[in-house]
Scaffold this active site. Sequence first.
Site, PDB file in Angstrom:
ATOM      1  N   SER A 143      25.534 109.949  38.474  1.00 31.90           N
ATOM      2  CA  SER A 143      25.403 109.620  39.892  1.00 31.90           C
ATOM      3  C   SER A 143      23.955 109.321  40.209  1.00 31.90           C
ATOM      4  O   SER A 143      23.037 109.860  39.572  1.00 31.90           O
ATOM      5  CB  SER A 143      25.874 110.794  40.751  1.00 31.90           C
ATOM      6  OG  SER A 143      25.507 110.609  42.106  1.00 31.90           O
ATOM      7  N   TYR A 156      25.671 119.445  41.989  1.00 27.99           N
ATOM      8  CA  TYR A 156      26.171 118.164  41.467  1.00 27.99           C
ATOM      9  C   TYR A 156      25.057 117.394  40.756  1.00 27.99           C
ATOM     10  O   TYR A 156      25.246 116.876  39.650  1.00 27.99           O
ATOM     11  CB  TYR A 156      26.739 117.349  42.628  1.00 27.99           C
ATOM     12  CG  TYR A 156      27.432 116.070  42.235  1.00 27.99           C
ATOM     13  CD1 TYR A 156      28.668 116.083  41.596  1.00 27.99           C
ATOM     14  CD2 TYR A 156      26.854 114.829  42.531  1.00 27.99           C
ATOM     15  CE1 TYR A 156      29.317 114.906  41.256  1.00 27.99           C
ATOM     16  CE2 TYR A 156      27.501 113.648  42.194  1.00 27.99           C
ATOM     17  CZ  TYR A 156      28.727 113.691  41.563  1.00 27.99           C
ATOM     18  OH  TYR A 156      29.359 112.525  41.224  1.00 27.99           O
ATOM     19  N   ALA A 158      22.335 118.616  39.443  1.00 22.69           N
ATOM     20  CA  ALA A 158      21.959 119.339  38.226  1.00 22.69           C
ATOM     21  C   ALA A 158      22.938 119.049  37.097  1.00 22.69           C
ATOM     22  O   ALA A 158      22.536 118.792  35.951  1.00 22.69           O
ATOM     23  CB  ALA A 158      21.903 120.842  38.503  1.00 22.69           C
TER      24      ALA A 158
END
Length: 245
Positions: A143, A156, A158
């Site tokens: 992402s 998220y 990490a």
Amino acid sequence: MSATAVPRRALVTGGSGELGGAICHALAAGGYHVIVHANQSLPRAEAVVAAIRAAGGNAQATAFDVTDAEVAHAALDGLLSGGPIHAVINNAGIHDDGPMAGMSAEQWHRVIDVSLHGFFNVTQPLLLPMARVRFGRIVSVSSVAAQLGNRGQTNYAAAKAALHGASKSLAREMASRGITVNVVAPGVITGRMIGEDFPPERIREIVPAQRAGTPEEVAALVAFLCSEAAGYINGQVIGVNGGMG
């Protein structure tokens, strides 16, 4: 692959979702036999399979929890009994957003379990079988949050950023065996995942392209990275984000 060759097989985790489904369709169009994975909802995976077959492609469905190493290993053993898996797309991932100051340990671990531990549980058992056939394509879906950060998504970001380091290291380990390992990092993509957090005016503000991307645009890159033509692209993190960063 020639028209008469047995199709190579690709496993797409989270293949029953919007982005995963688009990836499954793109891989099938590129000649792969696609194994569409779901966590629990096997009927959703079977619906993707039916659509692929209706379009003339080859596919099958499977369902297992990527966070459970023993369950995942047993499922992969079963799939490998039907032949090698030549490509794996680690697309399974979840959001459980909130500012870190108020985040529970459960929120932290749950998100990391799916994206990061799921990557290990699914990919590791497939490495030696790929090495034996001297061909492999490993693509993990990350992402833009892992590259730029995003408020409320420390867990998220990490989990996804960890995939970058793991993939770069694994690429160095497996490159001599004809195996490539890359990461695709989407930005704002249309569908249920963006929800109400990204109204059109917000998208125009943060995305230089002034629009959201589509699952098909991400899937096209994944399919290319899984092709013969992409054999010299290895250890890369490639954004699909309309110029966000």
